[in-house]
Design an enzyme around this catalytic site. Structure first.
Site, PDB file in Angstrom:
ATOM      1  N   LYS A   1       0.845  -1.195   0.000  1.00  0.00           N
ATOM      2  CA  LYS A   1       0.000   0.000   0.000  1.00  0.00           C
ATOM      3  C   LYS A   1       0.879   1.243   0.000  1.00  0.00           C
ATOM      4  O   LYS A   1       1.906   1.300   0.691  1.00  0.00           O
ATOM      5  CB  LYS A   1      -0.912  -0.013   1.233  1.00  0.00           C
ATOM      6  CG  LYS A   1      -1.931   1.128   1.263  1.00  0.00           C
ATOM      7  CD  LYS A   1      -2.877   0.997   2.465  1.00  0.00           C
ATOM      8  CE  LYS A   1      -3.896   2.122   2.503  1.00  0.00           C
ATOM      9  NZ  LYS A   1      -4.845   1.994   3.642  1.00  0.00           N
TER      10      LYS A   1
ATOM     11  N   SER B   1      -9.844   2.440   2.835  1.00  0.00           N
ATOM     12  CA  SER B   1      -8.925   3.095   1.931  1.00  0.00           C
ATOM     13  C   SER B   1      -7.996   2.141   1.172  1.00  0.00           C
ATOM     14  O   SER B   1      -7.355   2.537   0.195  1.00  0.00           O
ATOM     15  CB  SER B   1      -8.056   4.093   2.722  1.00  0.00           C
ATOM     16  OG  SER B   1      -7.253   3.417   3.678  1.00  0.00           O
TER      17      SER B   1
ATOM     18  N   SER C   1     -10.374   0.219   7.205  1.00  0.00           N
ATOM     19  CA  SER C   1      -9.804   0.279   5.855  1.00  0.00           C
ATOM     20  C   SER C   1      -9.090  -0.984   5.385  1.00  0.00           C
ATOM     21  O   SER C   1      -8.614  -1.041   4.265  1.00  0.00           O
ATOM     22  CB  SER C   1      -8.844   1.467   5.742  1.00  0.00           C
ATOM     23  OG  SER C   1      -9.565   2.675   5.738  1.00  0.00           O
TER      24      SER C   1
END
Length: 494
Positions: free
Chosen positions: A79, A160, A184
């Protein structure tokens, strides 16, 4: 033979160790898969050379008869919130465009030390603020799933960590890192039919991870199944003296301890999680989850978390307040974007840089956070929210006197179409209604896929555990996984 990209973390690790295939073959297969999936917009930066270098190191070590590293031969996605030395890191925001860290986050370093390779940096909601991956400055991530009822609208992969969920679900990588501030990891995992666990706050170091809300942010793995999450979490976790909130505890051997036998365990069902307007498919799956855990030997008890209804408002005061403080460092002076209008002074540069560099959702949360921390409103909002947070944590403590883990839905709906909720921030924030309470309390929580809705989209079930009881969470997740037999995967259109 099964395609290498269809294999998960455990299968790749074991296959490389056994010599069934080389680590380089695995890396090449996934590199090609990533390169051919641009339509998903899951990767912001591709790093095929990093994956190949780690693979070659794994193959050399095996040839030399050295003891294999835990993740030798396993390529993963990272990420874009984790700083990676020599590789651009933007948190999906223009304000960090062009920023290349000279240092490595602790979590990513732990993974490289375990032998993993990096396929690339994954797209996400800007600064991890969002539930649909629509706030990225570099375009929406598209879910690999499509509705089976003929609807062809592109769907949200959750947020997210939407790049992570989309990439794992589409078989672009066997596992990926995520971060979870209010859901998330869990919500995107539920939307895309994969597993993801947020460990106890402090299990994984936050050092080198771009901060959103420091008292809530926690890294965790996202992968195809529970075992793969356990393997990856073991590599990610550990004490870090550079992070003052890191827990000085040995990392348990979660994979070795996995057991789906829940005899003697009690599972709590929080009555307050039965919210108005919950889709019938979610309600049905929740009941199915209860039946599965009962079949695994668990006793089912109803528990009460009376302050649940205050969790979302408290979260959307505390998280923006911390964000407004954390994001003050992005001012155009030290790194990243700088807007300097002609004849502008220092204050003008600050204003121009931040106005242009931050997206609308990030600005919204900074303004909310600055407001609730301002003189005259601090006690009315921020202090009250922290008191509510303490009450929510106490609710969980009292519930765990009666049970070992809690079972709840992960999200109040299946994946929605891109654009469907982006005009209404409140509707978007409601995606986190089931995930935020455990984040406020710092508890370990996991989403595992349980089934499909009428439109053929994945639905997730959430297990919440006591502090530091990741093993209990993983075990209950495994019990659900074995009984759900979830094998659905998106048909490739990209």
């Amino acid at each position: 033979m099964t395609e290498l990209t269809d294999l998960g973390i455990a299968a790749i690790r074991d296959g490389v160790r056994a010599g069934d295939f080389s680590a380089r073959e695995v890396a090449e297969a996934f590199n090609a898969r990533v390169a051919g999936a641009k339509a998903l917009n899951a990767f912001l930066v591709e790093t095929p050379d990093h994956a190949l270098a780690a693979a070659d190191a794994a193959d050399r070590a095996r040839a030399a008869g050295e003891a294999p590293k835990p993740l030798a031969g396993v390529p993963i996605g990272m990420k874009d919130l984790f700083c990676t030395a020599g590789v651009p890191t933007t948190a999906a925001s223009h304000i960090l465009e062009g920023f290349t860290p000279t240092y490595e986050s602790t979590v990513s370093q732990n993974l490289w030390d375990a032998g993993a390779g990096m396929l690339g940096k994954l797209n996400m909601d800007q600064f991890a603020m969002g539930s649909s991956n629509e706030t990225s400055a570099f375009g929406n991530v598209i879910s690999p799933w499509r509705r089976s009822d003929g609807g062809n609208a592109p769907l949200a992969p959750g947020g997210s960590s939407g790049g992570s969920s989309s990439a794992v679900s589409a078989r672009l990588c066997p596992g990926a890192t995520g971060t979870d501030t209010g859901g998330s990891i869990r919500q995107p995992a539920a939307f895309t039919g994969i597993s993801g666990i947020k460990p106890t706050y402090g299990r994984c170091s936050r050092w080198g991870t771009i901060a959103f809300a420091s008292s809530l942010d926690q890294a965790g793995p996202m992968a195809r199944d529970v075992r793969d999450c356990a393997i990856m979490l073991e590599a990610m976790a550990g004490f870090d003296p550079k992070d003052a909130t890191s827990l000085q505890l040995d990392v348990p051997r979660w994979e070795a301890g996995l057991s789906s036998d829940l005899k003697g365990k009690r599972v709590g069902i929080p009555k307050e999680y039965r919210v108005d307007g919950m889709p019938a498919a979610i309600e049905t799956l929740w009941q199915q989850g209860v039946d599965w855990l009962r079949d695994a030997g668990a006793e089912i008890v109803e528990v009460s978390l009376p302050h649940t209804k205050y969790a979302l408002p408290a979260y959307y005061i505390i998280a923006p307040a911390e964000a407004s403080s954390n994001l003050a460092r992005y001012d155009g002076v030290r790194y990243g974007q700088r807007d300097l209008p002609e004849g502008a002074g220092l204050q003008d540069m600050y204003a121009a840089t931040r106005a242009d560099g931050f997206g609308a959702e990030v600005k919204r949360r900074i303004m909310i956070g600055t407001y609730v921390l301002s003189a005259g409103f601090y006690d009315a909002y921020y202090t009250q929210a922290q008191k509510v947070r303490a009450l929510i944590a106490r609710d969980f403590e009292q519930a765990f006197e009666r049970c070992d883990v809690l079972l709840a839905p992960t999200a109040p709906s299946a994946a929605f179409a891109l654009g469907e909720k982006s005009a209404d921030p409140i509707a978007m924030y409601l995606n986190d209604v089931f995930t935020v309470p455990s984040s406020l309390a710092g508890l370990p929580a996991m989403s595992v896929p349980g089934g499909l809705d009428a439109a053929g989209l994945p639905l997730g079930l959430q297990i919440i555990g006591r502090p530091l009881d990741e093993q209990g969470v993983l075990d209950a997740g495994l019990a659900i996984e074995e009984r759900a037999g979830f094998a659905a995967r998106p048909e490739a259109w990209w």
